[in-house]
Design an enzyme around this catalytic site. Structure first.
Site, short mmCIF file in Angstrom:
data_model
loop_
_atom_site.label_atom_id
_atom_site.label_comp_id
_atom_site.label_asym_id
_atom_site.label_seq_id
_atom_site.Cartn_x
_atom_site.Cartn_y
_atom_site.Cartn_z
N THR A 225 0.86 -1.19 0.00
CA THR A 225 0.00 0.00 0.00
C THR A 225 0.90 1.24 0.00
O THR A 225 2.01 1.19 0.52
CB THR A 225 -0.87 -0.02 1.28
OG1 THR A 225 -1.85 -1.02 1.12
CG2 THR A 225 -1.56 1.32 1.54
N ARG B 296 -14.93 -6.18 -0.67
CA ARG B 296 -14.34 -5.77 0.61
C ARG B 296 -13.72 -4.36 0.47
O ARG B 296 -13.02 -4.07 -0.49
CB ARG B 296 -13.26 -6.76 1.01
CG ARG B 296 -12.51 -6.43 2.31
CD ARG B 296 -11.18 -5.76 2.06
NE ARG B 296 -10.36 -5.64 3.27
CZ ARG B 296 -9.25 -4.94 3.37
NH1 ARG B 296 -8.79 -4.29 2.32
NH2 ARG B 296 -8.57 -4.88 4.47
N1 ASP Z 1 -4.45 -1.26 4.79
C1 ASP Z 1 -4.65 -1.89 3.51
C2 ASP Z 1 -6.00 -2.56 3.51
O1 ASP Z 1 -6.34 -3.23 4.49
C3 ASP Z 1 -3.61 -2.90 3.17
C4 ASP Z 1 -2.17 -2.49 3.45
O2 ASP Z 1 -1.90 -1.42 3.93
O3 ASP Z 1 -1.28 -3.28 3.15
O4 ASP Z 1 -6.71 -2.48 2.55
#
Ligand code: ASP
Length: 345
Positions: free
Chosen positions: A213, A241
């Site tokens: 991310t 989701r």
């Molecule tokens: N926080 C992001 C999510 O749950 C994933 C991540 O940060 O790796 O969609």
């Protein structure tokens, strides 16, 4: 100010106006006054501007990345820092800097945002993003984009050209398309590497990992804060989701009176703890960026989650903290600091 093309195209009431630079409210000012007594002192020399970027936290144990992949990700972080710093050096807005930095990371397939995002169980990319302006706490977010090349710019469009804060699904893509943002076919977002790792998860050869991310936080020469976060979410997530990244107060937050935060990690825990808002609430009460981030990460850990965040406080102090094995991260500021890291110090 951008043209209100979307409002015209969709008949939406445009509510965009130039946001005022807001003074810290009285409670926050008294919290600033208490700062020296209750937490780590502010840095002696506050940089004229600062930009932090992240490229995700997760299962990045030392040695698990090939040298080639690590170098590619570091080069991506570097390019993103330069794009954001170019804005800040010229006296530009923190908001423009975080958008510029995140766009570079979205275009870089090393990261889980834009092209190269992780895939749903159905093998598609569903993209989430948020952006927030600390001057007036204006915010914009998008969820489940499938065709918009740079979700962070769609989030900014929602903030500046609609009366709403969040759009999802086909209407969010339509809004971006009507306003002239770059659109792509679904295949553009899907890389071989992500398909292979989805297959390994489906074959149960490995656990679904959340890495890559992206996000940025900045303080400009006027002391304005801004935050931006963009993601494909969690590998092998159920279609539909939505994680924390587009949720204002979970995946990101910005308020000139407290701090700017961009989060990364297991999103469900970040939503349940209102992570980004909690960090800023703690900063407003007098904690340093580092103490506030660590205290809020502990809440995540206590629930069984992991991840990290980048944070700039109104006093210029910063935190790039995580409780996962690693976090791609970078810091650049007007004093000449410039560094990128993955593993703990
Ligand atoms: N926080 C992001 C999510 O749950 C994933 C991540 O940060 O790796 O969609």
């Amino acid at each position: 100010m951008r043209l209100l093309v979307v409002g015209a195209a969709l008949g939406l009431a445009a509510c965009a106006s130039e946001p005022p630079v807001r003074e810290a409210p009285v409670e926050a000012r008294s919290a600033q006054a208490r700062e020296g007594e209750t937490s780590t002192p502010a840095p002696l020399e506050k940089p004229e501007w600062t930009l932090l970027v992240h490229g995700g936290a997760g299962a990045l144990s030392s040695g698990s990345l090939s040298a080639e992949r690590e170098a590619a990700a570091m080069a991506g972080l570097d390019a993103a820092m330069e794009a954001g710093a170019a804005v800040l050096r010229e006296g530009g807005l923190a908001l423009d800097a975080v958008e510029a930095a995140v766009r570079v990371l979205e275009d870089d397939e090393s990261f889980n945002a834009g092209r190269g995002a992780v895939l749903t169980l159905a093998g598609k990319a569903e993209l989430d993003a948020m952006i927030m302006d600390g001057r007036d706490r204006n915010a914009g977010a998008v969820a489940q984009l499938r065709f918009t090349k740079n979700p962070i710019s769609a989030a900014r469009l929602v903030m500046e050209q609609t009366p709403h804060v969040m759009f999802a699904g086909i209407h969010a893509d339509a809004l971006a398309a009507h306003s002239g943002l770059d659109m792509r076919e679904e295949d553009y977002f899907v890389t071989e590497q992500r398909l292979d790792s989805l297959q390994r998860v489906l074959d149960q050869l490995e656990e679904a990992k959340n890495t890559g991310t992206v996000g940025a936080v900045a303080m400009d020469r006027e002391g304005n804060l801004a935050a931006a976060t963009s993601t494909g979410g969690m590998m092998a997530k159920m279609p539909g989701r939505v994680g924390d990244a587009p949720i204002v107060g979970a995946g990101g937050y910005a308020d000139n009176a407290s701090c700017a935060v961009s989060s990364t990690g297991h999103g469900e825990y970040y939503i349940r703890t209102s992570f980004a808002r909690m960090v800023c609430a703690r900063v407003a009460e007098g904690m340093s960026a580092e103490a506030a981030t660590q205290a809020t990460l502990k809440e995540i850990a206590d629930l069984g989650g992991d991840g990290g965040a980048i944070v700039i406080s109104h006093d210029g102090s910063v935190s790039l903290a995580f409780n996962s094995a690693g976090m791609y991260r970078g810091q650049i500021d007007a004093r000449g600091v410039k560094e990128t890291k993955v593993y703990p110090d």
